[in-house]
Design an enzyme around this catalytic site. Structure first.
Site, mmCIF file in Angstrom:
data_model
loop_
_atom_site.group_PDB
_atom_site.id
_atom_site.type_symbol
_atom_site.label_atom_id
_atom_site.label_comp_id
_atom_site.label_asym_id
_atom_site.label_seq_id
_atom_site.Cartn_x
_atom_site.Cartn_y
_atom_site.Cartn_z
ATOM 1 N N ASP A 156 31.676 38.443 42.900
ATOM 2 C CA ASP A 156 32.688 38.049 41.921
ATOM 3 C C ASP A 156 32.950 39.237 41.004
ATOM 4 O OD1 ASP A 156 34.467 36.509 40.438
ATOM 5 O OD2 ASP A 156 32.913 35.408 39.351
ATOM 6 N N HIS A 157 34.099 39.213 40.365
ATOM 7 C CA HIS A 157 34.437 40.230 39.367
ATOM 8 C C HIS A 157 34.057 39.722 37.976
ATOM 9 C CE1 HIS A 157 37.662 41.901 42.292
ATOM 10 N NE2 HIS A 157 36.574 42.650 42.342
ATOM 11 N N PHE A 192 37.028 34.759 37.865
ATOM 12 C CA PHE A 192 37.374 33.687 38.806
ATOM 13 C C PHE A 192 37.748 34.212 40.195
ATOM 14 C CE2 PHE A 192 39.384 32.081 34.644
ATOM 15 C CZ PHE A 192 38.152 31.738 34.094
ATOM 16 N N HIS A 193 36.956 35.148 40.728
ATOM 17 C CA HIS A 193 37.223 35.719 42.046
ATOM 18 C C HIS A 193 36.038 35.567 43.002
ATOM 19 C CE1 HIS A 193 40.286 38.730 40.080
ATOM 20 N NE2 HIS A 193 40.739 37.487 40.137
ATOM 21 N N PRO A 194 35.430 34.380 43.147
ATOM 22 C CA PRO A 194 34.290 34.273 44.063
ATOM 23 C C PRO A 194 34.723 34.427 45.519
ATOM 24 C CG PRO A 194 34.936 32.096 43.301
ATOM 25 C CD PRO A 194 35.731 33.084 42.499
#
Length: 554
Positions: free
Chosen positions: A314-315, A489-491
């Site tokens: 994630d980021h 919110f980048h899983p």
């Protein structure tokens, strides 16, 4: 609860999840009227008004009407904090609640996937056509300002609309100039394979409204006689039978619909598009995953695949807040009834202004240090500030410059907690768990300070409120990153693709689950490594490529 699981409904294809990937897949697979397609979504229809007003993401995230409302486990890298972990639960999935930012990443991301899978189909030049196939880029409209090179990288006439933002801020224009003074070049396009530079984000909007994948790929198509849409339907698990030669075959899904248990069968394929959290959870619940985890929950092993749920990436964004003087920011505009009324009126009359805003406006890609040959940082710069998501804006003018490490080396996991499909899994991102990520975190905060200290921004007399200039050492800045860092919110990565000799690869390069027939995963979970930018449009590209493979295998 009534059990109608013996009354099986038959289809050719079942797509689980009407989110970013699922909507496109349903569109492509049902284009042939001979294909009977079922699309299943746990959430309801996307008829909530805040889905469609761009600033409405504020009211969709952590809202049970539109969000699964996951939370992470307490994270050591975040000094024991737990974060909300939004995932869309409505038609359109995350494209209905996300930031609407159109980014593809870098060419090297896809070339890296090709190396990891041994399949040149994933090289940048071979992914570009999949991006362009569904794109409708504003610069290619009649009278657009596209240059010749732009036409080589962008599509027009597809369903996925890309537009300019409908407002600018002087304080952000000056921050962009400061970024140039700090050595970051200007760019007109972040999506040609090398995204280094600074400019405003382009967004997935149409005329000031959010453009989600439900509008793009289901609107009108939903009326096809061969496409069935089951929304508000919870998938409980996969149906698996013994296939030829004893190899298990996925033949359908068990679901709860209108208070009844039902089974839907698929003669060709079941396709999981439930996302980086939902897809590994469903696999594990169905006996497909690490044998020891399944045994711990009394789930019979269908396929021992240790990589299911692992490799979570994630980021993590680190938010620096600068108080400014003499600048118009959203803090000052929206902190009065008159200001809110003006904002609302502008949107009603022109579909512009702050209500048309994506969560972030200005973007920059750059390097955290000279050790990197490529941009490894992404900035999301906003003309506002607050303590945390969902809290009130500060009562002073300020901007937020959020920076994230594009290529984290930390890896987390998603693991079921029980056999109950309604219980959220344990989500453990393990942020900042490697020395490399901690160093990038400290260095990235110094890059932010370097930009804010340039002459172009000096007229605002910027004052660093977060993290605070008293923090200078690597140790201080890393600890502060843990205190103020939040997910962007980048899983991705929890059902990763890879070569046959990679024991942690769950799917092959055509996204077929190993050890089973007739089951694919098509969503962000298959990424072996995270893209160097926002992940929504890369997920659409994955779905476009997979749709072609699925149709060719009929």
């Amino acid at each position: 609860m009534a059990d109608h699981s013996n009354d099986k409904q038959a289809f050719d294809y079942i797509v689980v999840g009407a989110g970013t990937a699922g909507c496109l897949l349903a569109n492509r697979l049902s284009a042939d009227p001979a294909n009977r397609v079922l699309l299943i979504e746990a959430g309801g229809r996307d008829n909530y008004h805040w889905i469609h007003i761009p600033v409405g993401y504020l009211y969709c995230i952590d809202n049970p009407r539109t969000d699964w409302r996951f939370r992470t486990e307490p994270d050591q890298g975040l000094n024991g904090r737990s974060l909300i972990y939004p995932r869309g639960k409505t038609l359109g999935g995350c494209s209905s609640i996300n930031g609407m930012l159109y980014l593809r990443g870098q060419a090297r991301d896809y070339d890296g996937w090709a190396e990891l899978t041994g399949d040149d189909a994933w090289r940048w030049e071979n992914c570009l056509a999949d991006f362009m196939k569904h794109e409708d880029h504003h610069r290619l409209d009649d009278g657009g300002d596209a240059d010749a090179a732009h036409r080589d990288f962008h599509g027009h006439g597809g369903k996925w609309r890309v537009e300019k933002q409908r407002l600018k801020w002087q304080v952000l224009d000056d921050f962009a100039t400061a970024a140039v003074e700090a050595g970051i070049p200007r760019t007109r396009d972040f999506n040609r394979g090398d995204n280094e530079g600074v400019d405003y984000f382009e967004v997935n909007q149409r005329s000031g409204w959010r453009w989600n994948t439900s509008k793009a790929f289901l609107r009108g198509v939903e009326k096809r006689g061969n496409l069935s849409l089951w929304h508000s339907t919870q998938v409980l698990g996969l149906e698996v039978e013994k296939g030829e030669g004893g190899e298990p075959r996925c033949c359908g899904v068990k679901a709860e619909r209108d208070g009844e248990r039902v089974v839907a069968t698929a003669s060709r394929e079941v396709i999981l598009s439930a996302g980086a959290i939902g897809s590994p959870q469903l696999l594990q619940l169905s006996g497909i995953g690490p044998a020891d985890l399944l045994a711990a929950h009394g789930i019979p092993v269908v396929a021992d695949l240790p990589g299911v749920g692992e490799n979570l990436q994630d980021h993590l964004q680190i938010r620096s807040v600068y108080k400014v003087t003499g600048a118009k920011t959203l803090n000052t505009m929206a902190n009065s009834l008159m200001g809110k009324a003006k904002i609302g009126l502008e949107y009603v009359l022109r579909r512009s202004g702050p209500m048309s805003m994506a969560p972030s406006q200005l973007c920059a890609f750059t390097r955290s240090s000279e050790d990197y040959e490529h941009p490894n940082l992404e900035y999301h710069v906003q003309p506002l500030s607050l303590e945390a998501f969902g809290q009130p804006l500060h009562d002073y003018p300020a901007i937020t410059a959020s920076v994230c490490n594009l290529n984290p080396t930390s890896r987390g996991a998603v693991r079921i907690k029980s056999r109950d499909p309604r219980q959220a899994p344990a989500i453990a991102p393990n942020y900042l768990s490697t020395p490399e990520d901690r160093q990038v975190a400290a260095d990235s905060l110094r890059v932010t300070r370097r930009i804010a200290g340039q002459p172009a921004f000096a007229k605002y007399a910027p004052e660093e409120v977060k993290p605070g200039v008293e923090y200078q050492t690597d140790e201080d800045l890393t600890r502060l990153a843990g205190d103020i860092g939040t997910t962007i919110f980048h899983p991705v990565g929890t059902v990763k693709m890879g070569r046959d000799d990679d024991p942690m690869a769950v799917v092959d390069s055509h996204l077929r689950v190993r050890g089973l027939r007739s089951l694919r995963v098509v969503d962000a979970s298959i990424m072996p490594t995270i893209t160097s930018g926002n992940t929504n449009s890369p997920t659409l590209m994955i779905a476009e490529k997979a749709a072609g493979w699925i149709l060719k295998s009929q």
